[in-house]
Write a protein that holds these residues in place. Structure first.
Motif, PDB file in Angstrom:
ATOM      1  N   LYS A   1      15.156 -23.332   4.067  1.00  0.00           N
ATOM      2  CA  LYS A   1      15.898 -24.295   4.880  1.00  0.00           C
ATOM      3  C   LYS A   1      14.944 -25.144   5.712  1.00  0.00           C
ATOM      4  N   ASP A   2      15.326 -26.408   5.914  1.00  0.00           N
ATOM      5  CA  ASP A   2      14.718 -27.217   6.985  1.00  0.00           C
ATOM      6  C   ASP A   2      15.843 -28.036   7.599  1.00  0.00           C
ATOM      7  N   SER A   3      15.518 -29.068   8.414  1.00  0.00           N
ATOM      8  CA  SER A   3      16.643 -29.767   9.058  1.00  0.00           C
ATOM      9  C   SER A   3      17.365 -30.729   8.119  1.00  0.00           C
ATOM     10  N   SER A   4      16.855 -30.926   6.907  1.00  0.00           N
ATOM     11  CA  SER A   4      17.518 -31.865   5.994  1.00  0.00           C
ATOM     12  C   SER A   4      18.299 -31.176   4.884  1.00  0.00           C
ATOM     13  N   VAL A   5      18.031 -29.886   4.634  1.00  0.00           N
ATOM     14  CA  VAL A   5      18.666 -29.232   3.484  1.00  0.00           C
ATOM     15  C   VAL A   5      18.695 -27.714   3.672  1.00  0.00           C
ATOM     16  N   ILE A   6      19.753 -27.107   3.181  1.00  0.00           N
ATOM     17  CA  ILE A   6      19.755 -25.657   2.962  1.00  0.00           C
ATOM     18  C   ILE A   6      19.590 -25.527   1.460  1.00  0.00           C
ATOM     19  N   CYS A   7      18.467 -24.994   1.015  1.00  0.00           N
ATOM     20  CA  CYS A   7      18.176 -25.007  -0.419  1.00  0.00           C
ATOM     21  C   CYS A   7      19.181 -24.158  -1.178  1.00  0.00           C
ATOM     22  N   HIS A   8      19.517 -24.631  -2.377  1.00  0.00           N
ATOM     23  CA  HIS A   8      20.532 -23.951  -3.185  1.00  0.00           C
ATOM     24  C   HIS A   8      19.989 -22.611  -3.681  1.00  0.00           C
ATOM     25  N   SER A   9      20.795 -21.558  -3.541  1.00  0.00           N
ATOM     26  CA  SER A   9      20.314 -20.209  -3.862  1.00  0.00           C
ATOM     27  C   SER A   9      19.867 -20.091  -5.322  1.00  0.00           C
ATOM     28  N   ARG A  10      20.516 -20.825  -6.227  1.00  0.00           N
ATOM     29  CA  ARG A  10      20.114 -20.756  -7.635  1.00  0.00           C
ATOM     30  C   ARG A  10      18.685 -21.268  -7.837  1.00  0.00           C
ATOM     31  N   VAL A  11      18.369 -22.344  -7.115  1.00  0.00           N
ATOM     32  CA  VAL A  11      17.028 -22.916  -7.248  1.00  0.00           C
ATOM     33  C   VAL A  11      16.002 -22.008  -6.552  1.00  0.00           C
ATOM     34  N   VAL A  12      16.364 -21.522  -5.359  1.00  0.00           N
ATOM     35  CA  VAL A  12      15.465 -20.627  -4.623  1.00  0.00           C
ATOM     36  C   VAL A  12      15.159 -19.389  -5.474  1.00  0.00           C
ATOM     37  N   ASN A  13      16.219 -18.773  -6.040  1.00  0.00           N
ATOM     38  CA  ASN A  13      16.012 -17.560  -6.830  1.00  0.00           C
ATOM     39  C   ASN A  13      15.182 -17.833  -8.081  1.00  0.00           C
ATOM     40  N   LEU A  14      15.436 -18.968  -8.719  1.00  0.00           N
ATOM     41  CA  LEU A  14      14.662 -19.322  -9.914  1.00  0.00           C
ATOM     42  C   LEU A  14      13.181 -19.477  -9.561  1.00  0.00           C
ATOM     43  N   MET A  15      12.899 -20.069  -8.410  1.00  0.00           N
ATOM     44  CA  MET A  15      11.507 -20.255  -7.985  1.00  0.00           C
ATOM     45  C   MET A  15      10.846 -18.900  -7.726  1.00  0.00           C
ATOM     46  N   ILE A  16      11.576 -18.005  -7.045  1.00  0.00           N
ATOM     47  CA  ILE A  16      11.019 -16.687  -6.722  1.00  0.00           C
ATOM     48  C   ILE A  16      10.793 -15.873  -8.000  1.00  0.00           C
ATOM     49  N   GLU A  17      11.805 -15.856  -8.887  1.00  0.00           N
ATOM     50  CA  GLU A  17      11.672 -15.109 -10.151  1.00  0.00           C
ATOM     51  C   GLU A  17      10.493 -15.633 -10.972  1.00  0.00           C
ATOM     52  N   THR A  18      10.371 -16.948 -11.025  1.00  0.00           N
ATOM     53  CA  THR A  18       9.303 -17.553 -11.836  1.00  0.00           C
ATOM     54  C   THR A  18       7.929 -17.210 -11.258  1.00  0.00           C
ATOM     55  N   ALA A  19       7.810 -17.246  -9.942  1.00  0.00           N
ATOM     56  CA  ALA A  19       6.537 -16.896  -9.301  1.00  0.00           C
ATOM     57  C   ALA A  19       6.198 -15.437  -9.585  1.00  0.00           C
ATOM     58  N   GLU A  20       7.193 -14.558  -9.429  1.00  0.00           N
ATOM     59  CA  GLU A  20       6.922 -13.123  -9.622  1.00  0.00           C
ATOM     60  C   GLU A  20       6.578 -12.807 -11.078  1.00  0.00           C
ATOM     61  N   LYS A  21       7.330 -13.398 -12.002  1.00  0.00           N
ATOM     62  CA  LYS A  21       7.083 -13.151 -13.428  1.00  0.00           C
ATOM     63  C   LYS A  21       5.661 -13.573 -13.821  1.00  0.00           C
ATOM     64  N   ASN A  22       5.168 -14.635 -13.220  1.00  0.00           N
ATOM     65  CA  ASN A  22       3.844 -15.152 -13.598  1.00  0.00           C
ATOM     66  C   ASN A  22       2.744 -14.752 -12.613  1.00  0.00           C
ATOM     67  N   GLN A  23       3.071 -13.837 -11.727  1.00  0.00           N
ATOM     68  CA  GLN A  23       2.128 -13.346 -10.728  1.00  0.00           C
ATOM     69  C   GLN A  23       1.440 -14.460  -9.938  1.00  0.00           C
ATOM     70  N   ILE A  24       2.257 -15.419  -9.527  1.00  0.00           N
ATOM     71  CA  ILE A  24       1.759 -16.500  -8.666  1.00  0.00           C
ATOM     72  C   ILE A  24       2.135 -16.136  -7.230  1.00  0.00           C
ATOM     73  N   PRO A  25       1.179 -16.101  -6.301  1.00  0.00           N
ATOM     74  CA  PRO A  25       1.541 -15.759  -4.924  1.00  0.00           C
ATOM     75  C   PRO A  25       2.466 -16.832  -4.342  1.00  0.00           C
ATOM     76  N   TYR A  26       3.407 -16.408  -3.507  1.00  0.00           N
ATOM     77  CA  TYR A  26       4.295 -17.385  -2.865  1.00  0.00           C
ATOM     78  C   TYR A  26       4.701 -16.860  -1.498  1.00  0.00           C
ATOM     79  N   GLN A  27       5.214 -17.758  -0.656  1.00  0.00           N
ATOM     80  CA  GLN A  27       5.690 -17.378   0.668  1.00  0.00           C
ATOM     81  C   GLN A  27       7.084 -17.964   0.850  1.00  0.00           C
ATOM     82  N   LEU A  28       7.877 -17.351   1.716  1.00  0.00           N
ATOM     83  CA  LEU A  28       9.199 -17.897   2.010  1.00  0.00           C
ATOM     84  C   LEU A  28       9.110 -18.734   3.270  1.00  0.00           C
ATOM     85  N   GLU A  29       9.807 -19.861   3.254  1.00  0.00           N
ATOM     86  CA  GLU A  29       9.663 -20.818   4.352  1.00  0.00           C
ATOM     87  C   GLU A  29      10.995 -21.184   4.981  1.00  0.00           C
TER      88      GLU A  29
END
Ligand code: CO
Ligand code: ZN
Length: 330
Positions: free
Chosen positions: A244-272
């Motif tokens: 989330k920021d002041s312009s958008v609450i990110c859609h859970s489908r997109v957020v989850n897809l990003m997290i799954e993709t990062a984890e599957k490919n062992q790319i480090p990521y942070q939640l913001e």
């Protein structure tokens, strides 16, 4: 890699005046032979893939914050207003550059308390001795940006306008690394006028009718000495998946897809979670009947100052994550 980041971040492109940045980016896109065009307001749209079902916008903004001349006094000093979120505290003593190459230094009238520092107390000195001399170089409505001074120190780079030329760079690198066959129709959009209200993304997403949207932009970090400000994102710990920021609450489908993709490919990521600030996703997700959207953020220190700082490993991991997202069915 470094050379292109330097060229992108040093080029002149305050909101409404993105032509230099756009021609640099379209030169890169031409080398890759993708279909591309410029829309009515000036955003550059690159079409990738024609077979997939889902239409996805991937956006990074070309514009940067800047200053615009409002008044020239009889002694040749320029008064100015802001283009986007310029912080007055960063201005005194700072050098600025106009599109025609004129350089000015920002001076400050005497003030008693720091909180009195606003735009009315600041002026640009371009070395002119009177109004006529100043007018030979600069007119009312001309814009200036922070003086370019790209520098690399180990794995970290500092430059003006890494917000969001680093996002433009990520998109260009992803274009170079994409396989020829993709499951989605992608529109890489280099937008105009983000810093003054996410404007280019608004018209581009109306035109493109996307099923999903993703903005690539910088975000703040909480790892500098700043006791009153708590944020978990750090430099060097990977791209941030915005919640989330002041312009958008990110859609859970997109957020989850990003997290799954990062984890599957062992790319480090942070939640913001960014308490103040927005990105092009703020416009894209409100386009037409609504577009599920997310944001891939590159952690950045000193946003909206003349020396924004990013970590090259975060940049590389952002590119990897975006490549994998492009290869995934949404
Ligand atoms: Co910005
Ligand atoms: Zn930005």
């Amino acid at each position: 890699m470094k050379e292109l980041i330097k060229k992108l971040s040093e080029s002149f492109g305050p909101a409404g005046c993105e032509n230099n940045v756009r021609s640099l980016i379209s030169d890169e896109v031409k080398k890759l032979n993708f279909e591309h065009y410029v829309d009515t307001l000036g955003s550059l749209i690159v079409k990738v893939g024609s077979k997939g079902k889902q239409r996805i916008i991937i956006a990074a903004h070309m514009d940067e914050i800047g200053l615009m001349v409002t008044f020239i006094d009889e002694n040749g000093f320029l008064r100015f207003t802001n283009i986007g979120g310029v912080l007055t505290s960063t201005l005194p003593g700072t050098k600025v550059l106009f599109q025609n190459g004129t350089v000015g230094v920002i001076g400050q009238e005497k003030i008693k308390e720091p909180k009195e520092l606003d735009f009315s107390k600041l002026y640009i000195d371009i070395g002119a001795s009177n109004r006529d001399e100043a007018l030979e170089k600069v007119k009312i409505g001309h814009t200036a940006v922070f003086m370019p001074a790209f520098h690399q120190e180990g794995n970290r780079i500092t430059s003006k306008s890494l917000d969001d030329r680093i996002g433009c760079f990520v998109l260009l690198e992803v274009l170079k690394r994409l396989p020829s066959s993709l499951p989605n129709r992608l529109y890489f959009v280099f937008t105009v006028q983000e810093e003054v209200g996410l404007r280019g993304a608004k018209t581009a997403s109306y035109r493109l009718k996307p099923d999903y949207g993703l903005a690539v932009d910088v975000t703040r970090v909480g790892d500098t000495p700043e006791p009153d400000f708590k944020m978990v994102v750090s430099l060097g710990k990977g791209p941030a998946v915005k919640i989330k920021d002041s312009s958008v609450i990110c859609h859970s489908r997109v957020v989850n897809l990003m997290i799954e993709t990062a984890e599957k490919n062992q790319i480090p990521y942070q939640l913001e979670v960014l308490e103040q600030g927005g990105t092009d996703a703020g416009s894209i997700h409100l386009s037409r009947e609504g577009v599920p959207s997310g944001v891939l953020s590159v952690p950045c220190r000193y946003i909206h100052t003349p020396a924004e700082m990013v970590d090259l490993e975060d940049v590389e991991n952002s590119i990897s994550l975006l490549v994998e997202l492009c290869k995934t069915s949404w």
